[in-house]
Design a protein around this motif. Structure first.
Motif, PDB file in Angstrom:
ATOM      1  N   UNK A  93      -8.990 -45.525 -12.650  1.00 35.63           N
ATOM      2  CA  UNK A  93      -8.479 -44.879 -13.844  1.00 35.63           C
ATOM      3  C   UNK A  93      -8.232 -43.668 -13.565  1.00 35.63           C
ATOM      4  N   UNK A  94      -9.461 -42.844 -12.868  1.00 34.71           N
ATOM      5  CA  UNK A  94      -9.219 -41.355 -12.841  1.00 34.71           C
ATOM      6  C   UNK A  94      -8.170 -41.101 -11.909  1.00 34.71           C
ATOM      7  N   UNK A  95      -8.004 -41.762 -10.860  1.00 33.44           N
ATOM      8  CA  UNK A  95      -6.902 -41.467  -9.650  1.00 33.44           C
ATOM      9  C   UNK A  95      -5.582 -41.546 -10.427  1.00 33.44           C
TER      10      UNK A  95
ATOM     11  N   UNK B  74     -10.631 -37.414 -18.794  1.00 34.44           N
ATOM     12  CA  UNK B  74      -9.641 -38.009 -20.143  1.00 34.44           C
ATOM     13  C   UNK B  74      -9.516 -36.710 -21.077  1.00 34.44           C
ATOM     14  N   UNK B  75      -8.105 -36.753 -21.319  1.00 35.17           N
ATOM     15  CA  UNK B  75      -7.523 -35.571 -22.111  1.00 35.17           C
ATOM     16  C   UNK B  75      -8.283 -35.378 -23.637  1.00 35.17           C
ATOM     17  N   UNK B  76      -8.568 -36.565 -23.912  1.00 36.68           N
ATOM     18  CA  UNK B  76      -9.165 -36.577 -25.499  1.00 36.68           C
ATOM     19  C   UNK B  76      -9.836 -37.623 -25.554  1.00 36.68           C
ATOM     20  N   UNK B  77     -10.693 -37.665 -26.799  1.00 30.39           N
ATOM     21  CA  UNK B  77     -11.677 -38.896 -26.784  1.00 30.39           C
ATOM     22  C   UNK B  77     -10.885 -40.349 -27.137  1.00 30.39           C
ATOM     23  N   UNK B  78      -9.676 -40.295 -27.669  1.00 28.94           N
ATOM     24  CA  UNK B  78      -8.858 -41.370 -27.579  1.00 28.94           C
ATOM     25  C   UNK B  78      -8.525 -42.012 -26.462  1.00 28.94           C
ATOM     26  N   UNK B  79      -8.235 -41.266 -25.443  1.00 28.69           N
ATOM     27  CA  UNK B  79      -7.921 -41.744 -24.018  1.00 28.69           C
ATOM     28  C   UNK B  79      -9.582 -42.271 -23.115  1.00 28.69           C
ATOM     29  N   UNK B  80     -10.640 -41.509 -23.460  1.00 29.52           N
ATOM     30  CA  UNK B  80     -11.769 -41.992 -23.228  1.00 29.52           C
ATOM     31  C   UNK B  80     -12.104 -43.269 -23.754  1.00 29.52           C
ATOM     32  N   UNK B  81     -11.669 -43.684 -24.998  1.00 35.51           N
ATOM     33  CA  UNK B  81     -12.200 -44.864 -25.684  1.00 35.51           C
ATOM     34  C   UNK B  81     -11.586 -46.023 -25.076  1.00 35.51           C
ATOM     35  N   UNK B  82     -10.035 -45.545 -24.743  1.00 32.34           N
ATOM     36  CA  UNK B  82      -9.192 -46.463 -23.952  1.00 32.34           C
ATOM     37  C   UNK B  82      -9.881 -46.960 -22.801  1.00 32.34           C
ATOM     38  N   UNK B  83     -10.391 -45.815 -21.818  1.00 33.54           N
ATOM     39  CA  UNK B  83     -10.814 -46.229 -20.484  1.00 33.54           C
ATOM     40  C   UNK B  83     -12.076 -47.062 -20.674  1.00 33.54           C
ATOM     41  N   UNK B  84     -12.786 -46.818 -21.743  1.00 26.95           N
ATOM     42  CA  UNK B  84     -13.974 -47.652 -21.804  1.00 26.95           C
ATOM     43  C   UNK B  84     -13.913 -49.162 -22.331  1.00 26.95           C
TER      44      UNK B  84
ATOM     45  N   UNK C 230     -21.099 -44.868 -16.002  1.00 27.07           N
ATOM     46  CA  UNK C 230     -21.575 -43.641 -15.262  1.00 27.07           C
ATOM     47  C   UNK C 230     -20.766 -43.126 -14.468  1.00 27.07           C
ATOM     48  N   UNK C 231     -19.826 -43.647 -13.707  1.00 28.40           N
ATOM     49  CA  UNK C 231     -18.736 -43.083 -12.872  1.00 28.40           C
ATOM     50  C   UNK C 231     -17.557 -42.268 -13.760  1.00 28.40           C
ATOM     51  N   UNK C 232     -17.435 -42.969 -14.911  1.00 31.89           N
ATOM     52  CA  UNK C 232     -16.622 -42.325 -15.704  1.00 31.89           C
ATOM     53  C   UNK C 232     -17.229 -40.957 -16.192  1.00 31.89           C
ATOM     54  N   UNK C 233     -18.621 -40.917 -16.535  1.00 27.38           N
ATOM     55  CA  UNK C 233     -19.290 -39.902 -17.051  1.00 27.38           C
ATOM     56  C   UNK C 233     -19.188 -38.638 -16.082  1.00 27.38           C
ATOM     57  N   UNK C 234     -19.511 -39.254 -14.753  1.00 30.37           N
ATOM     58  CA  UNK C 234     -19.564 -38.171 -13.773  1.00 30.37           C
ATOM     59  C   UNK C 234     -18.183 -37.527 -13.552  1.00 30.37           C
ATOM     60  N   UNK C 235     -17.252 -38.397 -13.481  1.00 25.08           N
ATOM     61  CA  UNK C 235     -15.689 -37.649 -13.277  1.00 25.08           C
ATOM     62  C   UNK C 235     -15.502 -36.722 -14.672  1.00 25.08           C
ATOM     63  N   UNK C 236     -15.949 -37.371 -15.658  1.00 22.30           N
ATOM     64  CA  UNK C 236     -15.692 -36.375 -16.888  1.00 22.30           C
ATOM     65  C   UNK C 236     -16.447 -34.979 -16.700  1.00 22.30           C
ATOM     66  N   UNK C 237     -17.532 -34.892 -16.124  1.00 24.99           N
ATOM     67  CA  UNK C 237     -18.353 -33.726 -15.893  1.00 24.99           C
ATOM     68  C   UNK C 237     -17.873 -32.849 -14.771  1.00 24.99           C
ATOM     69  N   UNK C 238     -17.176 -33.580 -13.716  1.00 24.28           N
ATOM     70  CA  UNK C 238     -17.218 -32.798 -12.168  1.00 24.28           C
ATOM     71  C   UNK C 238     -15.782 -33.069 -11.834  1.00 24.28           C
ATOM     72  N   UNK C 239     -14.807 -33.914 -12.608  1.00 25.82           N
ATOM     73  CA  UNK C 239     -13.705 -34.303 -12.020  1.00 25.82           C
ATOM     74  C   UNK C 239     -13.519 -35.103 -10.836  1.00 25.82           C
ATOM     75  N   UNK C 240     -12.731 -35.021 -10.059  1.00 23.11           N
ATOM     76  CA  UNK C 240     -12.535 -36.095  -8.883  1.00 23.11           C
ATOM     77  C   UNK C 240     -13.969 -36.160  -8.040  1.00 23.11           C
ATOM     78  N   UNK C 241     -14.640 -35.001  -7.945  1.00 23.12           N
ATOM     79  CA  UNK C 241     -15.971 -35.035  -7.343  1.00 23.12           C
ATOM     80  C   UNK C 241     -16.858 -36.292  -7.860  1.00 23.12           C
ATOM     81  N   UNK C 242     -16.809 -36.493  -9.095  1.00 22.05           N
ATOM     82  CA  UNK C 242     -17.447 -37.467  -9.776  1.00 22.05           C
ATOM     83  C   UNK C 242     -17.567 -38.856  -8.976  1.00 22.05           C
TER      84      UNK C 242
END
Length: 345
Positions: free
Chosen positions: A171-173, A179-189, A235-247
């Motif tokens: 999803x990140x790649x 995620x650009x906004x909460x709506x996209x974050x919800x879609x991913x979840x 957790x992986x989504x959260x780490x990506x949201x915090x650090x980008x691709x490094x997550x």
């Protein structure tokens, strides 16, 4: 000079950092797996002792003084209590002493790990031999004949974990690591949750009805699998949201490098070094493996702690993902100079 310039153009500072990160993960993988698994030996294994009168305390003292402290013995009232504590996963084995004869009974549970059950048999045999006594081993919660070394639960959970962090990584790649906004974050979840439900069901059906590797409730394994996949993915989504691709790399560090060798799969927790024994139950692979074995072999006993661990990871991952997406939306809006009440595109 021309070659140096080409190298500078080809290898950006970001690429160099990613290469260094991969090298670090590689070395940490080797250190973690070899460190955890190169020299397994039982230490402070919760172990019951049943014997009449003063013989119980004497047996407990003898077991507590074994070189290397392989056992953590405690006196139990009778064989029924010993069996119940094994089924409740409070102890991993018990020795029932029969002073009227020369054969004592060792209770084990290979469903919790065949290697540990075998190690307890070896220890008990060595203890009894100098006293010219023998041991009869009774498996209270035997592993399935189709579950070699009791590893199927571990491999099942590893598969679920891989599904969780790979889906979040894809999803990140495909659409940006943050995620650009909460709506996209919800879609991913939501996508993650649907995949978790399907992945949990698929894994439970494969190891149960299809292969016959694990007994126990398919529905219970399904629920566990859905929670494992979602917690790891969140957790992986959260780490990506915090650090980008490094997550993605951080998720590999957390789940694969730290979590898998400490999960108690190949060698149950009492056979691992202190560091891995300490972190294993708090990470998704360890909690998931414990829960899967409890469902398959211990009538669903001792599930609550592991399920709480997975639920905490799921909730923390979800909340961080949503919070960071909201923060990013506000930051992007401020950078664009939009008024506070404007909606982002």
């Amino acid at each position: 000079m021309k070659l140096a310039a080409e190298v500078r153009n080809a290898v950006t500072p970001r690429a160099a950092l990613l290469v260094i990160g991969v090298l670090a993960l590689q070395l940490l993988f080797i250190a973690s797996y070899v460190g955890a698994l190169h020299n397994p030996k039982p230490e402070d294994v919760p172990f019951g002792v049943v014997a009449p009168g003063p013989a119980a305390a004497q047996a407990e003292a003898r077991l507590a003084k074994l070189p290397g402290d392989p056992l953590d013995p405690r006196v139990l009232a009778d064989p029924a209590e010993a069996r119940q504590q094994i089924m409740d996963r409070e102890i991993d084995g018990a020795l029932i002493v029969d002073p009227r004869g020369t054969t004592d009974t060792l209770l084990v549970a290979s469903g919790g790990g065949t290697v540990l059950a075998n190690a307890l048999h070896t220890i008990a045999t060595e203890i009894e031999r100098p006293q010219h006594r023998t041991v009869r081993t009774v498996d209270v919660a035997p592993a399935s004949p189709q579950d070699f070394d009791g590893l199927s639960a571990f491999y099942l959970v590893v598969g679920w974990c891989v599904g969780g962090y790979l889906l979040a990584s894809i999803l990140a790649i495909s659409a940006g690591s943050r995620p650009a906004n909460p709506q996209r974050a919800i879609i991913r979840l939501v996508v993650l949750a649907l995949s978790a439900i399907l992945g949990g069901l698929g894994g439970a059906v494969i190891v149960g009805p299809v292969l016959g590797a694990l007994p126990g409730s398919v529905a219970a394994l399904w629920g566990l699998g859905a929670l494992v996949v979602f917690s790891v993915g969140a957790v992986t989504l959260a780490l990506q949201a915090l650090t980008g691709i490094v997550g993605i790399g951080l998720a590999v560090l957390l789940i694969v490098i730290a979590g898998n060798p400490s999960a108690g799969g190949a060698f149950p927790s009492p056979m691992l070094p202190d560091f891995w024994r300490a972190i294993g139950p708090a990470l998704p692979p360890g909690a998931g493996t414990w829960a899967a074995r409890s469902i398959a072999y211990f009538k669903g006993n001792a599930l609550s702690g592991a399920m709480q661990v997975l639920a905490v990871w799921a909730v923390v991952g979800t909340v961080l993902t949503l919070v960071m997406s909201a923060v990013r939306k506000r930051t992007d809006r401020d950078d664009a100079g939009e008024p506070a009440g404007a909606d982002a595109a």
